[in-house]
Design a protein around this motif. Sequence first.
Motif, PDB file in Angstrom:
ATOM      1  N   SER A  12       0.814  -1.217   0.000  1.00 52.73           N
ATOM      2  CA  SER A  12       0.000   0.000   0.000  1.00 52.73           C
ATOM      3  C   SER A  12       0.850   1.271   0.000  1.00 52.73           C
ATOM      4  O   SER A  12       0.351   2.341  -0.361  1.00 52.73           O
ATOM      5  N   ALA A  14       4.183   1.184  -1.337  1.00 56.46           N
ATOM      6  CA  ALA A  14       5.390   0.800  -2.079  1.00 56.46           C
ATOM      7  C   ALA A  14       6.017   1.983  -2.812  1.00 56.46           C
ATOM      8  O   ALA A  14       7.241   2.175  -2.768  1.00 56.46           O
ATOM      9  N   GLU A  15       5.214   2.800  -3.471  1.00 53.61           N
ATOM     10  CA  GLU A  15       5.763   3.911  -4.251  1.00 53.61           C
ATOM     11  C   GLU A  15       6.495   4.899  -3.361  1.00 53.61           C
ATOM     12  O   GLU A  15       7.611   5.338  -3.681  1.00 53.61           O
ATOM     13  N   LEU A  16       5.900   5.256  -2.223  1.00 48.17           N
ATOM     14  CA  LEU A  16       6.547   6.178  -1.291  1.00 48.17           C
ATOM     15  C   LEU A  16       7.792   5.552  -0.688  1.00 48.17           C
ATOM     16  O   LEU A  16       8.838   6.214  -0.552  1.00 48.17           O
ATOM     17  N   TYR A  17       7.706   4.278  -0.318  1.00 42.88           N
ATOM     18  CA  TYR A  17       8.854   3.586   0.270  1.00 42.88           C
ATOM     19  C   TYR A  17      10.033   3.586  -0.704  1.00 42.88           C
ATOM     20  O   TYR A  17      11.169   3.855  -0.308  1.00 42.88           O
ATOM     21  N   ILE A  18       9.768   3.294  -1.969  1.00 41.22           N
ATOM     22  CA  ILE A  18      10.831   3.284  -2.972  1.00 41.22           C
ATOM     23  C   ILE A  18      11.470   4.666  -3.089  1.00 41.22           C
ATOM     24  O   ILE A  18      12.698   4.797  -3.180  1.00 41.22           O
ATOM     25  N   GLU A  19      10.629   5.701  -3.065  1.00 40.74           N
ATOM     26  CA  GLU A  19      11.142   7.070  -3.172  1.00 40.74           C
ATOM     27  C   GLU A  19      12.044   7.426  -1.991  1.00 40.74           C
ATOM     28  O   GLU A  19      13.089   8.049  -2.152  1.00 40.74           O
ATOM     29  N   PRO A  53      13.164  -2.700  -2.557  1.00 34.64           N
ATOM     30  CA  PRO A  53      13.364  -2.216  -3.923  1.00 34.64           C
ATOM     31  C   PRO A  53      14.620  -2.752  -4.613  1.00 34.64           C
ATOM     32  O   PRO A  53      14.875  -2.406  -5.758  1.00 34.64           O
ATOM     33  N   GLU A  75       5.268  -5.362  -5.894  1.00 34.72           N
ATOM     34  CA  GLU A  75       5.637  -4.026  -6.350  1.00 34.72           C
ATOM     35  C   GLU A  75       7.138  -3.782  -6.187  1.00 34.72           C
ATOM     36  O   GLU A  75       7.757  -3.110  -7.032  1.00 34.72           O
ATOM     37  N   HIS A  79       9.840  -3.307  -9.361  1.00 35.95           N
ATOM     38  CA  HIS A  79      10.735  -2.141  -9.401  1.00 35.95           C
ATOM     39  C   HIS A  79      12.185  -2.583  -9.518  1.00 35.95           C
ATOM     40  O   HIS A  79      12.943  -2.053 -10.347  1.00 35.95           O
TER      41      HIS A  79
END
Length: 202
Positions: A12, A14-19, A53, A75, A79
């Motif tokens: 939920s 993943a995008e922020l965590y990767i950033e 990631p 996710e 990535h």
Amino acid sequence: MNLEQVRQAYASVAELYIELFGSSQQVHADDLAFIGRHLAGRPGTVLDLGCGPGHITDYLRSLGVDATGIDMVPEFIAHAQAVHPSGRYQLGSMEDLDVANHSIAGILAWYSLIHLPPQRLDGVLAKFRRAMAPAGTLVLGVFDGDEVAAFDHKVVTAYRWPMDELVERLTQAGFTEVERLQRPGEGTHRPHAAVAAVATER
């Protein structure tokens, strides 16, 4: 807390965590040095369990390590495969390692044990020991604390560990500590600890 809850929680965000965390440049230099010191130069496969990631798996590969990243969050694996196409990344779980006994030269579990309820730690460490080749090396990164205790991690409930107790669990599982690293909390960063241990003869 079960693995599916942890997977969903990380998926939920993943995008922020990767950033925020998806680059080796965002890992403390002392931690990278510690990981490299104990896992580089080893013949055989090293598993980065809970690779997220894939940035530390890629760092290990840059050191010549035959590293494979494993994570249960699709996710993160997607990535890692896109950003590090020459690397090896696959879906999987540390609680269900699909490897032959005594076949793995090293295991990195960098903050990937923190969501594991304490009563399940011994079972996972036993699986690590089963997978480990003679004198294989295990490197763990955890949150440090005076006692085993749950806390409200930003993603999902996590646990902090006193280093002496963690090392005792490692000893019972068949590992011998060779080095530890501890760093006090600073600002928004919680106290950190890392330990490297080798599989002992049985």
